[in-house]
Design a protein around this motif. Structure first.
Motif, PDB file in Angstrom:
ATOM      1  N   MET A 235      22.793  29.030  47.276  1.00  0.00           N
ATOM      2  CA  MET A 235      24.152  29.584  47.238  1.00  0.00           C
ATOM      3  C   MET A 235      24.343  30.544  48.402  1.00  0.00           C
ATOM      4  N   ASP A 236      25.508  30.447  49.079  1.00  0.00           N
ATOM      5  CA  ASP A 236      25.812  31.376  50.157  1.00  0.00           C
ATOM      6  C   ASP A 236      27.226  31.927  49.956  1.00  0.00           C
ATOM      7  N   ALA A 237      27.672  32.760  50.908  1.00  0.00           N
ATOM      8  CA  ALA A 237      28.985  33.412  50.778  1.00  0.00           C
ATOM      9  C   ALA A 237      30.113  32.386  50.728  1.00  0.00           C
ATOM     10  N   LEU A 238      29.956  31.271  51.438  1.00  0.00           N
ATOM     11  CA  LEU A 238      30.986  30.227  51.431  1.00  0.00           C
ATOM     12  C   LEU A 238      31.170  29.653  50.026  1.00  0.00           C
ATOM     13  N   ASP A 239      30.069  29.341  49.356  1.00  0.00           N
ATOM     14  CA  ASP A 239      30.163  28.770  48.006  1.00  0.00           C
ATOM     15  C   ASP A 239      30.869  29.723  47.043  1.00  0.00           C
ATOM     16  N   VAL A 240      30.474  31.007  47.076  1.00  0.00           N
ATOM     17  CA  VAL A 240      31.050  31.975  46.149  1.00  0.00           C
ATOM     18  C   VAL A 240      32.514  32.233  46.491  1.00  0.00           C
ATOM     19  N   ALA A 241      32.839  32.284  47.792  1.00  0.00           N
ATOM     20  CA  ALA A 241      34.234  32.488  48.198  1.00  0.00           C
ATOM     21  C   ALA A 241      35.115  31.336  47.723  1.00  0.00           C
ATOM     22  N   ARG A 242      34.580  30.121  47.786  1.00  0.00           N
ATOM     23  CA  ARG A 242      35.345  28.963  47.305  1.00  0.00           C
ATOM     24  C   ARG A 242      35.533  29.038  45.787  1.00  0.00           C
ATOM     25  N   TRP A 243      34.482  29.401  45.078  1.00  0.00           N
ATOM     26  CA  TRP A 243      34.603  29.536  43.632  1.00  0.00           C
ATOM     27  C   TRP A 243      35.602  30.630  43.262  1.00  0.00           C
ATOM     28  N   GLN A 244      35.536  31.738  43.978  1.00  0.00           N
ATOM     29  CA  GLN A 244      36.448  32.842  43.670  1.00  0.00           C
ATOM     30  C   GLN A 244      37.894  32.427  43.888  1.00  0.00           C
ATOM     31  N   PHE A 245      38.162  31.787  45.005  1.00  0.00           N
ATOM     32  CA  PHE A 245      39.536  31.376  45.283  1.00  0.00           C
ATOM     33  C   PHE A 245      39.995  30.321  44.285  1.00  0.00           C
ATOM     34  N   GLY A 246      39.087  29.425  43.924  1.00  0.00           N
ATOM     35  CA  GLY A 246      39.433  28.401  42.944  1.00  0.00           C
ATOM     36  C   GLY A 246      39.759  28.985  41.584  1.00  0.00           C
ATOM     37  N   VAL A 247      38.932  29.919  41.118  1.00  0.00           N
ATOM     38  CA  VAL A 247      39.141  30.527  39.800  1.00  0.00           C
ATOM     39  C   VAL A 247      40.428  31.335  39.773  1.00  0.00           C
ATOM     40  N   THR A 248      40.625  32.180  40.778  1.00  0.00           N
ATOM     41  CA  THR A 248      41.821  33.028  40.780  1.00  0.00           C
ATOM     42  C   THR A 248      43.093  32.212  40.975  1.00  0.00           C
ATOM     43  N   THR A 249      43.025  31.149  41.775  1.00  0.00           N
ATOM     44  CA  THR A 249      44.208  30.323  42.005  1.00  0.00           C
ATOM     45  C   THR A 249      44.590  29.549  40.751  1.00  0.00           C
ATOM     46  N   VAL A 250      43.615  28.917  40.127  1.00  0.00           N
ATOM     47  CA  VAL A 250      43.906  28.159  38.903  1.00  0.00           C
ATOM     48  C   VAL A 250      44.406  29.096  37.809  1.00  0.00           C
ATOM     49  N   TYR A 251      43.798  30.282  37.702  1.00  0.00           N
ATOM     50  CA  TYR A 251      44.244  31.239  36.689  1.00  0.00           C
ATOM     51  C   TYR A 251      45.679  31.667  36.963  1.00  0.00           C
ATOM     52  N   HIS A 252      45.988  31.982  38.211  1.00  0.00           N
ATOM     53  CA  HIS A 252      47.357  32.387  38.567  1.00  0.00           C
ATOM     54  C   HIS A 252      48.348  31.273  38.265  1.00  0.00           C
ATOM     55  N   PHE A 253      47.942  30.032  38.513  1.00  0.00           N
ATOM     56  CA  PHE A 253      48.880  28.929  38.321  1.00  0.00           C
ATOM     57  C   PHE A 253      49.101  28.607  36.852  1.00  0.00           C
ATOM     58  N   LEU A 254      48.360  29.216  35.950  1.00  0.00           N
ATOM     59  CA  LEU A 254      48.661  29.068  34.538  1.00  0.00           C
ATOM     60  C   LEU A 254      49.997  29.729  34.196  1.00  0.00           C
ATOM     61  N   PHE A 255      50.382  30.761  34.963  1.00  0.00           N
ATOM     62  CA  PHE A 255      51.626  31.479  34.710  1.00  0.00           C
ATOM     63  C   PHE A 255      52.792  30.934  35.519  1.00  0.00           C
ATOM     64  N   VAL A 256      52.517  30.395  36.689  1.00  0.00           N
ATOM     65  CA  VAL A 256      53.581  29.970  37.595  1.00  0.00           C
ATOM     66  C   VAL A 256      54.501  28.912  36.993  1.00  0.00           C
ATOM     67  N   PRO A 257      53.988  27.783  36.492  1.00  0.00           N
ATOM     68  CA  PRO A 257      54.911  26.762  35.987  1.00  0.00           C
ATOM     69  C   PRO A 257      55.753  27.237  34.815  1.00  0.00           C
ATOM     70  N   LEU A 258      55.187  28.064  33.943  1.00  0.00           N
ATOM     71  CA  LEU A 258      55.954  28.574  32.809  1.00  0.00           C
ATOM     72  C   LEU A 258      57.077  29.491  33.294  1.00  0.00           C
ATOM     73  N   THR A 259      56.794  30.312  34.302  1.00  0.00           N
ATOM     74  CA  THR A 259      57.818  31.189  34.871  1.00  0.00           C
ATOM     75  C   THR A 259      58.940  30.377  35.509  1.00  0.00           C
ATOM     76  N   ILE A 260      58.576  29.377  36.303  1.00  0.00           N
ATOM     77  CA  ILE A 260      59.582  28.554  36.981  1.00  0.00           C
ATOM     78  C   ILE A 260      60.458  27.827  35.964  1.00  0.00           C
ATOM     79  N   GLY A 261      59.837  27.178  35.001  1.00  0.00           N
ATOM     80  CA  GLY A 261      60.599  26.400  34.041  1.00  0.00           C
ATOM     81  C   GLY A 261      61.410  27.253  33.088  1.00  0.00           C
ATOM     82  N   LEU A 262      60.813  28.314  32.536  1.00  0.00           N
ATOM     83  CA  LEU A 262      61.512  29.153  31.565  1.00  0.00           C
ATOM     84  C   LEU A 262      62.690  29.890  32.188  1.00  0.00           C
TER      85      LEU A 262
END
Length: 470
Positions: free
Chosen positions: A1-28
């Motif tokens: 594991m290196d900084a690239l792997d963890v940075a990708r995981w971090q961006f993936g986790v935070t992006t997917v988590y953020h997008f849990l709220f986005v579609p509901l906000t747009i639609g509602l």
């Protein structure tokens, strides 16, 4: 594991988590505006109750979406500084407009809507929620235009002296064919989520308390949400079909990875289920639909779909040695989960409509369980759709221009990225608990009482105490 792997995981986790709220906000935002418009035009109290009820759920979700979205911008500078330097000139324009115009419009008029009840004229108050909804959707477009540049770079030139992509045609960025089809596809997915939430909450109240005085309001919400879900699902299918054809043009490797297709085929079949080796290179058992992949990719049932091996050889000759193949199990299954969860939500919406035929009231614990699962299904479909979109582009962070490994910050150590990743994950887990508890609490509370308070009787004030007001 290196900084690239963890940075990708971090961006993936935070992006997917953020997008849990986005579609509901747009639609509602739009659905609440429609409900308030119905109240404004008809004067029917049930629409006012539903406006305030689902409006409160919308505001809870909006606040959480803003909080989690701020982190995304900081990550560009912290973990992906080389990427930010490369695309900064391109991303600056659409993201600046998104912040200064769309988000300003959205946040300002949401504030007016929150505090303007019984203070603003009814028409002006109604206009404020529509302005907020328009701002929310505009915000989505500018962000998707920036993301579409990563999928299909247009309107730029590469400056070898600075090592940056420089904007040459802003209109081309905004009218990128990937953005033009991704926007309606994403918005339809947002309405799929919002419609499902309307159904789930209304169905819970209808089945738990069918004789409530608010039953007419919940019946309308369940029908309205079901129709929104079904229409949104139809639009998702249509736009997804177009998106698949454009994807095959600009990123043929992504389409091949979606099927795990290693050899070029004409016609090509679509596998509903495949059992084989982990990387998908060897097939043991598969359930296939003949000609479907060719149609999805080219519009022709006999069209040619290029395989992973041929595309790998082509990219090696074009870009140099290296692997240009994404992680096949991720792309294969995320593509199918996206489709399956979306269709499941639409099927439940159809079942809810059937349960209300000829004035019937929905009943049964199985229908209730299915209804409560409804908002989760399109949320999963949206999340897997974005996982497929972003992972299918790998190893490129900007297709054909910059590899993901070249975009990471060189000065950030593994320990630093791991620390921020751990902190964000724990904070987001806490916020998730807060979000769910708030939504469940206010959803269970039901529609509010909107009966106006009686005016004070000032005819006889002889016994009232004297008061002095500044």
């Amino acid at each position: 594991m290196d900084a690239l792997d963890v940075a990708r995981w971090q961006f993936g986790v935070t992006t997917v988590y953020h997008f849990l709220f986005v579609p509901l906000t747009i639609g509602l935002s739009v659905l609440v505006a429609i409900l308030q418009t119905l109240w404004h035009r008809t004067g029917d109290e049930k629409y006012l109750k539903l406006t305030k009820f689902y409006g409160k759920l919308f505001l809870i979700n909006f606040a959480m979406g803003v909080v989690t979205g701020i982190v995304q911008e900081f990550q560009f500078g912290m973990n992906w500084s080389d990427y930010s330097r490369f695309v900064g000139d391109i991303f600056g324009a659409p993201l600046a407009i998104e912040a200064l115009v769309a988000f300003f419009l959205e946040s300002t008029f949401i504030g007016l809507w929150i505090f303007g009840w019984d203070r603003l004229p009814k028409r002006l108050h109604l206009a404020s929620i529509w302005a907020a909804a328009i701002g929310t959707n505009l915000s989505a477009y500018f962000i998707l235009a920036a993301n579409s540049f990563m999928q299909n770079p247009v309107g730029y030139r590469y400056n070898p002296d600075t090592g940056r992509a420089e904007l040459t045609d802003f209109v081309a960025v905004l009218t990128n064919k990937v953005a033009l089809i991704t926007f309606p596809h994403t918005i339809a997915g947002a309405f799929l989520v919002a419609g499902s939430l309307l159904v789930a909450v209304a169905l819970w109240h209808l089945i738990r308390n069918p004789d409530s005085t608010d039953t007419p309001a919940y019946r309308f919400a369940a029908r309205f949400g079901s129709w929104v879900t079904l229409i949104a699902a139809t639009v998702v299918v249509i736009t997804g079909d177009i998106q698949g054809k454009i994807m095959t043009q600009v990123q043929p490797m992504k389409m091949a990875a979606a099927e795990g297709l290693y050899t070029t085929e004409s016609p090509a079949s679509f596998s509903v289920l495949t059992i084989g080796s982990l990387d998908g290179s060897r097939e043991l058992f598969a359930i296939k639909i003949p000609y479907l992949l060719s149609y999805l990719g080219t519009g022709d049932p006999n069209g040619t779909v290029h395989g992973i091996d041929d595309l790998q050889a082509l990219y090696t000759a074009q870009y140099g040695p290296g692997s240009y193949t994404p992680i096949i199990p991720v792309t294969y299954w995320s593509f199918r989960f996206m489709i399956a969860f979306g269709l499941a939500a639409a099927a439940i919406a159809l079942l809810v409509l059937w349960s209300q035929r000829k004035g019937r009231t929905p009943r049964g614990k199985w229908l209730l369980r299915a209804g409560l699962a409804m908002p989760i299904l399109p949320l999963l479909a949206n999340s897997f759709g974005w996982i497929f979109t972003e992972m299918g582009r790998q190893p490129w962070i900007v297709f054909g221009e910059m590899l993901t490994r070249d975009g990471v910050s060189r000065s950030v150590s593994l320990a630093e990225v791991l620390t921020s990743f751990t902190a964000f994950t724990l904070i987001y887990a806490t916020l998730a608990v807060v979000e769910v508890k708030l939504l469940v609490r206010y959803a269970k509370a039901g529609v509010p009482d909107v009966t106006p308070e009686p005016e004070p009787d000032d005819t006889d004030d002889a016994d009232r105490p004297l008061a002095f007001a500044y």
